[in-house]
Scaffold this active site. Sequence first.
Site: not given
Length: 900
Positions: A250-251, A278, A388
């Site tokens: 959630g960032s 999600d 990432c």
Amino acid sequence: MGKRKNKKLWNRKRKLNDDRKETNEDRKPYKQVVSSNPKMESYYAYQGLHSMQRASDSDTFVPCTNEAEMEAERLKFLNALRAPLPASFRIGQNIDPDLRDRLRKDVEEFVGTEIEIEVDKDGNAVSKPKVKKVEEDANEESGDGEVEVKMDNAAGGEDNVNTSNDPAKMTTMKKLAPAKRIPYVPDGYQLSVDRRTIRKNPALQKFHEWLKVQSDAGFITRQETVSMIPPVVLSPESHHAVLDTCAAPGSKTSQLLEIISAIAPGELEPTGYVVANDCDAKRAYMLVHQLRRLNSPAVFVTAKDAQFWPMLLRGNNTTDEERAQEGMFDRVLCDVPCSGDGTARKNPGVWKHWTASSGHSLHPLQISIALNGARLTKVGGYMCYSTCSMNPIENEAVVSEILRSTDGSLELVDKKLDLHGMVARKGWTSWKVMGELHSRRQMKNKAKKNNPKMRKQRQQWAEKQTEESEDNKMDVDKKLDGEVTNEDGPSSDNKNKPDETKTSEEKNDENSSYKVEADDWEQVPPSWDEKFLKERAISRGLTEFKSYDEVPVGNRHHIRETCFPPTQEEIEIFNLQRCIRCLPQDLNTGGFFVALFKKTSPLSARARKKAEKIAAEIENKTNLLTSKKDKKEDAAVSEENTEGEDLTSKKVKLNSGEAVVPTDTDSAPISKSEVIDSAESEVKQNKKKFGFDKSESFVAVADDVLPPLIDFYGFTDSFAKGQFMARASGKSKLLYFITESVKKNLIDRGVQDRIQVINSGLRAFERRNKDDCEVSYRPCQESVHFVGPHMTKRKFIVSHKDFLTALNRGAIKCDKFSEPLSTQIRELTFGAFVIALKGYENNIAKKMYLVMWRCKGDNVNCLVARPEMAGFESKMKAIPRDDSMEVGEVAGQSDEAATT
């Protein structure tokens, strides 16, 4: 989580030779994680990751001209990836400007200058001093009964210098550079130390406490630097509808929500909204906890596989114009699941578990999520794809397939020029497809069979088998021909035989012309020639495929045709160089990849069918794995139920001594177990019909709930009664405030019939079970700034001093407040009331409201949690004090309340 089957593994105690207790010296030390993976290093070296270097006079990148430059680039990459990840955070964009300015000053005060900290010989942070009690021996009790206290010398005492003679425990002082601003992130800061150093080092203790307080209050968010890039690239506006397809933890969602939560002048609530989705419901509930810090109603949390998130423009509540268009979100973020090798700095397990197969396995899922995200994006809107990972199979290969499948409906946008101060590399236009021919489980079994212990056991077993065969042979010879001796000796037959304990892979490695030492390239490699790099990758278990035709049939289920680079014609059309690649050595961050798409026209039927086909393949594969697991669980449950039924029937016969006569179920009393079974069956029916439990959906509040509240608190006509909703299960304990945009665009269009809704809005009213108040519900603190402006009763506008007086825990005497506020509070009946800071009573964005409780005595209580109180104290320090209302002056109710 289920119960662990073997609890002995966790509760087993080490057996000592003597009767003494186990100490720290007896415990085995933790294994040091080796920050190296020869396979991963050789994979990226062959891919050409080290072929570009940063120009000395600018932030651009130029090709390496010789092997020395390539080796220097490789060492920079590995050294950065092995170093701890610097901590970073950002100040929220939804907080008051005065508070933001104060937080900036606090940052400069804590880490704005060069400071010194204590580190060990490896450069790691030294822990804070701990106090340990030394247990007294039962046979040698001290006469005075005092307990000896020993201080760990981790911090080196008062002078912060360790006087230990042990070289391993010697510490030194290290100077740290001040925190630097992240130029392309508003109010973003990157520190020069990692999170562990901040948490453990005594010199940074005050800063660590400040971070915790401000983070709990929702004023700052601790977030990795590269993780801040996708929301900045998307650049949403406050009126936009935004979808985060893979939101947990959630960032990035918080960063988007801060912008969407802004309330325009003249509005009473946010006009935009963020859908945070999600695939895992448990992770979605964690997401709710993360977003609750921001205290915004403009969020809608769901649990659904991202590739199946539906289009809601086909319902009865949509207009013909809306049905004609494609897409329902202005911005879509697809931060897809990935292998995560760019997170090795904070997740050391990546070094151990990395395989090329991970990227191939996730490749179709990433394409499916991105294509569905493109379908949900409005024409003219933007979709951001990010990972990432540094693997081109998960990055440029996915982007190429998205552009190929959408037939020109999407185009890449170059945002690097808008991100001032950001050092990033261009996307790749070609790459090599390499992978393992065996699955991860097969490779794990192979490694397990070939470890030294298993090799030794196989060798012992082979020797034993050889001895037994020789003994049997000699016994047979004795029986047939008498005593016969073997002229060549018992082992002569095995001298020329190959070692059967070795596997075929080991034999192939022995016959290979290229040998790789176990030191994984600690020295300068013999050559940077592409042939050498390829042989090194092959020796590590990788196989290169020049085209899809070379992929074995058995491996085509995860090495797909879409993994291969685009053609020369496609390269010119796709503009893959507009993608953003972040490597660890460029800005001292983690590895990251970002691609921004603009939707120029609706998707073609071919693109929609392609997305549905890939999603169906993934679903079938998931269902196959799930069905196998369910069959095993059902078999175990049925076996337990059979045993339970047998035991129950035996108990009935033994206790009654008679045959059991069936009775009428309507006249029989209902047991607690039957109620539970009925509830479970209802949940199962909901899951069977809708695919999820629908009992937690949002529904309209009952007709008899709001009228007493409107009368008791004096709500005006502007009070949006239709935006307060309850959960469907049971009698409503909580009433939620839902924004008009969320209700109109999501709930009214039937989203709850197709998706599992986890949470939305803010808790507005909470029911009390006691009958000592005139109404059953009281306001909740998290949404009082949306409720308070509509109140004309039981609301007081107070001075700066009285507001600080109210910010106390426990009982507060009424005479602590100034007059006539204390008198007005005493005149209230038992129940909740609200106070607002003078000058901010109509400013919803400031959130300067408190929920109070009038007790039966001469006391009041502040119904604000401890973290929120700390946040209010920070805001009060930043707000200019208004002394126009002090003791002796009127600090009473609002104008509307005065007239009543």
